[in-house]
Design a protein around this motif. Structure first.
Motif, PDB file in Angstrom:
ATOM      1  N   HIS A  94       0.820  -1.219   0.000  1.00 32.49           N
ATOM      2  CA  HIS A  94       0.000   0.000   0.000  1.00 32.49           C
ATOM      3  C   HIS A  94       0.854   1.269   0.000  1.00 32.49           C
ATOM      4  O   HIS A  94       0.558   2.243   0.690  1.00 32.49           O
ATOM      5  N   ARG A 100      -7.118   5.354  -3.293  1.00 36.10           N
ATOM      6  CA  ARG A 100      -7.949   4.255  -2.784  1.00 36.10           C
ATOM      7  C   ARG A 100      -8.831   3.680  -3.882  1.00 36.10           C
ATOM      8  O   ARG A 100      -8.999   2.465  -3.996  1.00 36.10           O
ATOM      9  N   SER A 146      -5.058   1.237  -0.478  1.00 34.74           N
ATOM     10  CA  SER A 146      -5.583   1.368  -1.833  1.00 34.74           C
ATOM     11  C   SER A 146      -6.270   0.091  -2.289  1.00 34.74           C
ATOM     12  O   SER A 146      -5.625  -0.936  -2.512  1.00 34.74           O
TER      13      SER A 146
END
Length: 317
Positions: A94, A100, A146
């Motif tokens: 991440h 996201r 994300s």
């Protein structure tokens, strides 16, 4: 492995009413208890799917199919766009700089439909996901959760292995570990009759979350028993790519560290490695205390977190 009834000893006020299930693995035995959750009911495990993708990524690295420094564009048709230049290793932790969700027109409307009508906002095909990704900018590389990043990571690993993500889950996780209920539905038509509907916090039936694009970040379905067997495999090291659980970088300051998707947090003196999940109608938690040889699984057909219940099972108050 023995299966027996679990006497739930934690304070779990969030577990009354709607369907829920809990499993604890300890000393070679799996104990379960549930409410309104048939043994063969298939639930949405949400972002626990990211933990599965982390295992598949690490397994693919060990097989020599991918490397952490590989660029996304080496495995998916993303050359010429910002996302194509991020590495698989950064996606797994991440810290790729991807947002996201894709930054495209209409994404706010999806969130509104989820909130207002409990609709599935993630029903994209892989082709649609890739098109959205090409239009998405990449920010500064830093620790930032994300969904998009893990969707792309899972599909990249599958492409490197010459299969689909659903096929990768089946062949490298579900079949070897005997998880007969596991599958990754691309459309509602692919749901089995045993798929149990979740519920919003306001008591409305939630639309099931299916989608080819979604799979690696939140699309896997499982029974409680198979999710417990998965946790047991994490605990005994028989899960493919189990090195993904090893924390190698900080994620949220010194208190939370990350491996490949899996987080490790110290709770009441215990090092707990875990991942949770949430969809429009389900919440889930899978955690292991590898030093104590104990694992816990919690699922509930609601959007209210079950993390505290899972942590209390692993690190009693």
């Amino acid at each position: 492995m023995a299966l027996r009834a679990l006497r739930l000893s934690v304070d779990a006020p969030d577990l009354g009413g709607l369907p829920w299930g809990v499993a604890v693995v300890a000393a070679g035995e799996t104990s379960t208890t549930s409410h309104l959750l048939p043994d063969d009911a298939e639930v949405e495990i949400g972002s626990v799917s990211k933990g599965v993708t982390g295992l598949l990524f690490r397994d693919a690295v060990e097989r020599g199919e991918v490397a952490p420094e590989d660029l996304l564009q080496q495995h998916l048709p993303l050359a010429g766009c910002p996302a194509g230049g991020v590495t698989l290793g950064s996606l797994a932790q991440h810290r790729s700089g991807l947002p996201r969700l894709p930054r495209i027109p209409g994404m706010a409307g999806r969130s509104w439909r989820l909130w207002r009508h409990a609709a599935n906002p993630y029903d994209d095909t892989l082709a649609e996901l890739l098109e959205q990704t090409r239009a998405t900018t990449v920010g500064r590389a830093r620790a930032s959760y994300s969904n998009l990043g893990f969707e792309l990571l899972g599909h990249a690993v599958a492409a490197a292995a010459g299969t689909t993500y659903a096929g990768l889950v089946r062949d490298r996780i579900a079949v070897p570990l005997g998880l007969d209920s596991w599958y990754v539905p691309a459309t509602p038509a692919e749901l089995s009759p045993r798929a149990l509907a979740g519920t919003t916090r306001r008591g409305r039936a939630a639309e099931p979350w299916t989608g080819e694009g979604l799979g690696p970040a939140g699309g896997i379905r499982s029974t409680l028993g198979d999710l417990a067997a998965f946790a047991a495999a994490l605990l005994d090291g028989s899960a493919p790519g189990v090195a993904a659980l090893e924390p190698t970088a900080s994620f949220a300051g010194p208190a939370v560290r990350i491996g490949d998707a899996w987080l490790t947090t110290t709770v009441r003196g215990r090092a707990i490695t875990w991942h949770n999940g949430g969809t429009g109608g389900w919440r889930s938690f899978v955690g292991v205390d590898r030093d104590a040889g104990r694992a816990a699984v919690v699922v509930r057909a609601t959007t209210r977190s079950v993390d505290r219940v899972g942590m209390d099972l692993l690190a009693p108050r």
